[in-house]
Write a protein that holds these residues in place. Structure first.
Motif, PDB file in Angstrom:
ATOM      1  N   GLY A   1       6.735 -76.379  49.740  1.00  0.00           N
ATOM      2  CA  GLY A   1       7.314 -77.319  50.683  1.00  0.00           C
ATOM      3  C   GLY A   1       8.592 -76.850  51.348  1.00  0.00           C
ATOM      4  N   LEU A   2       9.071 -75.648  51.054  1.00  0.00           N
ATOM      5  CA  LEU A   2      10.270 -75.146  51.693  1.00  0.00           C
ATOM      6  C   LEU A   2       9.915 -74.550  53.050  1.00  0.00           C
ATOM      7  CD1 LEU A   2      11.118 -75.207  48.611  1.00  0.00           C
ATOM      8  CD2 LEU A   2      12.711 -73.422  49.225  1.00  0.00           C
ATOM      9  N   ASN A   3      10.820 -74.689  54.007  1.00  0.00           N
ATOM     10  CA  ASN A   3      10.586 -74.084  55.314  1.00  0.00           C
ATOM     11  C   ASN A   3      11.317 -72.739  55.377  1.00  0.00           C
ATOM     12  OD1 ASN A   3      13.294 -74.671  55.819  1.00  0.00           O
ATOM     13  ND2 ASN A   3      12.801 -76.569  56.906  1.00  0.00           N
ATOM     14  N   ASP A   4      11.177 -72.029  56.502  1.00  0.00           N
ATOM     15  CA  ASP A   4      11.759 -70.692  56.622  1.00  0.00           C
ATOM     16  C   ASP A   4      13.281 -70.704  56.509  1.00  0.00           C
ATOM     17  OD1 ASP A   4       9.398 -69.280  56.833  1.00  0.00           O
ATOM     18  OD2 ASP A   4       9.306 -69.481  59.016  1.00  0.00           O
ATOM     19  N   ARG A   5      13.927 -71.715  57.070  1.00  0.00           N
ATOM     20  CA  ARG A   5      15.390 -71.787  56.974  1.00  0.00           C
ATOM     21  C   ARG A   5      15.846 -71.939  55.536  1.00  0.00           C
ATOM     22  NH1 ARG A   5      17.857 -76.222  60.504  1.00  0.00           N
ATOM     23  NH2 ARG A   5      19.683 -75.435  59.416  1.00  0.00           N
ATOM     24  N   GLN A   6      15.137 -72.731  54.749  1.00  0.00           N
ATOM     25  CA  GLN A   6      15.519 -72.931  53.357  1.00  0.00           C
ATOM     26  C   GLN A   6      15.283 -71.659  52.538  1.00  0.00           C
ATOM     27  OE1 GLN A   6      12.970 -76.283  52.955  1.00  0.00           O
ATOM     28  NE2 GLN A   6      14.653 -77.758  53.022  1.00  0.00           N
ATOM     29  N   ILE A   7      14.200 -70.956  52.834  1.00  0.00           N
ATOM     30  CA  ILE A   7      13.919 -69.707  52.116  1.00  0.00           C
ATOM     31  C   ILE A   7      14.973 -68.660  52.470  1.00  0.00           C
ATOM     32  CG2 ILE A   7      12.258 -67.831  51.832  1.00  0.00           C
ATOM     33  CD1 ILE A   7      10.039 -69.935  52.283  1.00  0.00           C
ATOM     34  N   GLU A   8      15.344 -68.581  53.749  1.00  0.00           N
ATOM     35  CA  GLU A   8      16.389 -67.639  54.158  1.00  0.00           C
ATOM     36  C   GLU A   8      17.721 -67.998  53.505  1.00  0.00           C
ATOM     37  OE1 GLU A   8      16.014 -64.804  55.737  1.00  0.00           O
ATOM     38  OE2 GLU A   8      13.874 -65.215  55.857  1.00  0.00           O
TER      39      GLU A   8
ATOM     40  N   VAL B   1       7.360 -71.449  40.758  1.00  0.00           N
ATOM     41  CA  VAL B   1       8.429 -71.610  41.741  1.00  0.00           C
ATOM     42  C   VAL B   1       9.644 -70.790  41.335  1.00  0.00           C
ATOM     43  CG1 VAL B   1       9.968 -73.286  42.837  1.00  0.00           C
ATOM     44  CG2 VAL B   1       7.569 -73.852  42.466  1.00  0.00           C
ATOM     45  N   ARG B   2      10.003 -70.801  40.041  1.00  0.00           N
ATOM     46  CA  ARG B   2      11.135 -69.994  39.573  1.00  0.00           C
ATOM     47  C   ARG B   2      10.892 -68.516  39.826  1.00  0.00           C
ATOM     48  NH1 ARG B   2      11.081 -73.576  35.147  1.00  0.00           N
ATOM     49  NH2 ARG B   2       9.899 -72.095  33.919  1.00  0.00           N
ATOM     50  N   LEU B   3       9.681 -68.039  39.533  1.00  0.00           N
ATOM     51  CA  LEU B   3       9.368 -66.633  39.761  1.00  0.00           C
ATOM     52  C   LEU B   3       9.363 -66.298  41.249  1.00  0.00           C
ATOM     53  CD1 LEU B   3       6.579 -66.093  37.105  1.00  0.00           C
ATOM     54  CD2 LEU B   3       8.902 -65.209  37.059  1.00  0.00           C
ATOM     55  N   ALA B   4       8.929 -67.228  42.080  1.00  0.00           N
ATOM     56  CA  ALA B   4       8.919 -66.989  43.523  1.00  0.00           C
ATOM     57  C   ALA B   4      10.341 -66.873  44.066  1.00  0.00           C
ATOM     58  CB  ALA B   4       8.168 -68.112  44.235  1.00  0.00           C
ATOM     59  N   VAL B   5      11.255 -67.699  43.564  1.00  0.00           N
ATOM     60  CA  VAL B   5      12.648 -67.602  43.994  1.00  0.00           C
ATOM     61  C   VAL B   5      13.203 -66.235  43.599  1.00  0.00           C
ATOM     62  CG1 VAL B   5      14.975 -68.506  43.602  1.00  0.00           C
ATOM     63  CG2 VAL B   5      13.084 -70.075  43.987  1.00  0.00           C
ATOM     64  N   ARG B   6      12.917 -65.807  42.380  1.00  0.00           N
ATOM     65  CA  ARG B   6      13.386 -64.484  41.953  1.00  0.00           C
ATOM     66  C   ARG B   6      12.783 -63.390  42.810  1.00  0.00           C
ATOM     67  NH1 ARG B   6      13.138 -63.787  35.604  1.00  0.00           N
ATOM     68  NH2 ARG B   6      14.058 -61.804  36.204  1.00  0.00           N
ATOM     69  N   ALA B   7      11.501 -63.528  43.184  1.00  0.00           N
ATOM     70  CA  ALA B   7      10.835 -62.492  43.970  1.00  0.00           C
ATOM     71  C   ALA B   7      11.457 -62.362  45.354  1.00  0.00           C
ATOM     72  CB  ALA B   7       9.340 -62.798  44.082  1.00  0.00           C
TER      73      ALA B   7
ATOM     74  N   ALA C   1      14.601 -58.616  48.560  1.00  0.00           N
ATOM     75  CA  ALA C   1      15.094 -58.883  49.918  1.00  0.00           C
ATOM     76  C   ALA C   1      15.184 -57.577  50.704  1.00  0.00           C
ATOM     77  CB  ALA C   1      16.462 -59.550  49.844  1.00  0.00           C
ATOM     78  N   ALA C   2      15.417 -57.697  51.997  1.00  0.00           N
ATOM     79  CA  ALA C   2      15.480 -56.527  52.878  1.00  0.00           C
ATOM     80  C   ALA C   2      16.824 -55.828  52.748  1.00  0.00           C
ATOM     81  CB  ALA C   2      15.268 -56.957  54.321  1.00  0.00           C
ATOM     82  N   GLU C   3      16.773 -54.513  52.852  1.00  0.00           N
ATOM     83  CA  GLU C   3      17.971 -53.691  52.911  1.00  0.00           C
ATOM     84  C   GLU C   3      17.797 -52.759  54.096  1.00  0.00           C
ATOM     85  OE1 GLU C   3      18.969 -50.524  49.878  1.00  0.00           O
ATOM     86  OE2 GLU C   3      20.313 -52.146  49.292  1.00  0.00           O
ATOM     87  N   GLU C   4      18.799 -52.701  54.946  1.00  0.00           N
ATOM     88  CA  GLU C   4      18.675 -51.925  56.186  1.00  0.00           C
ATOM     89  C   GLU C   4      18.891 -50.440  55.918  1.00  0.00           C
ATOM     90  OE1 GLU C   4      17.279 -51.872  59.710  1.00  0.00           O
ATOM     91  OE2 GLU C   4      17.671 -53.782  58.758  1.00  0.00           O
TER      92      GLU C   4
END
Length: 168
Positions: free
Chosen positions: A73-80, A29-35, A40-43
């Motif tokens: 268990g996180l949803n898209d809003r929490q990940i964003e 989970v820690r590595l996934a948060v870092r990933a 993240a996206a850059e325009e």
């Protein structure tokens, strides 16, 4: 490209998707948060690219991190929200429980106090010393131990705050 679509990046076609571990661990989970935060996206004029490696967004590691966090268990809003927060070392509880507190826990956590000391309201009573840093007591007739590092070498005090400026 949307998050759920298949990538057309040549390296993704060769290597495929990064597998999600079956039993998730806190380290996963820690590595996934870092990933998801670091990748993240850059325009750019030709579309969004991964901020870290310049691949088309979402890159392999961002997709892997998102899948791990969704399995956690996180949803898209929490990940964003994690991505907008921007801290790759933010703590996500393990196991993740959304909504009510875990069974067996109180709704509000109890106040923390130092072990061996009474609560603040009782500090003067029952013969306890006031809260302060206690000095070391050695056996009578013994010399204090020398610090490692050799004679004359200054020893830095323990760091209480990071020395570098915080990102804003």
């Amino acid at each position: 490209m949307r998050v759920g679509e298949q990538s057309t990046d040549p390296i993704d076609l060769i290597l495929g998707e990064v597998p999600v571990p079956a039993p998730l661990t806190p380290e996963d989970v820690r590595l996934a948060v870092r990933a998801v935060v670091v990748h993240a996206a850059e325009e750019w004029p030709n579309g969004p690219l991964c901020r870290n490696d310049g691949a088309s967004y979402p890159c392999r590691l961002h997709r892997w991190g998102r899948r791990v966090l969704e399995n956690h268990g996180l949803n898209d809003r929490q990940i964003e929200a994690l991505i907008r927060h921007g801290n790759p070392f933010v703590h996500v509880p393990f196991p993740f429980t959304y909504g009510s507190p875990a069974q067996g826990r109180a709704a509000t956590p109890p106040a923390r106090q130092a072990p061996g000391y009474p609560a603040r309201s009782q500090a003067g009573s029952a013969g306890y010393p006031p809260r302060s840093q206690a000095g070391r007591v050695g056996a009578p007739g013994t010399r204090p131990a020398l610090r490692p590092g050799g004679p004359g070498r200054p020893v830095a005090p323990p760091a209480t705050a990071p020395r570098w400026p915080r990102a804003s």
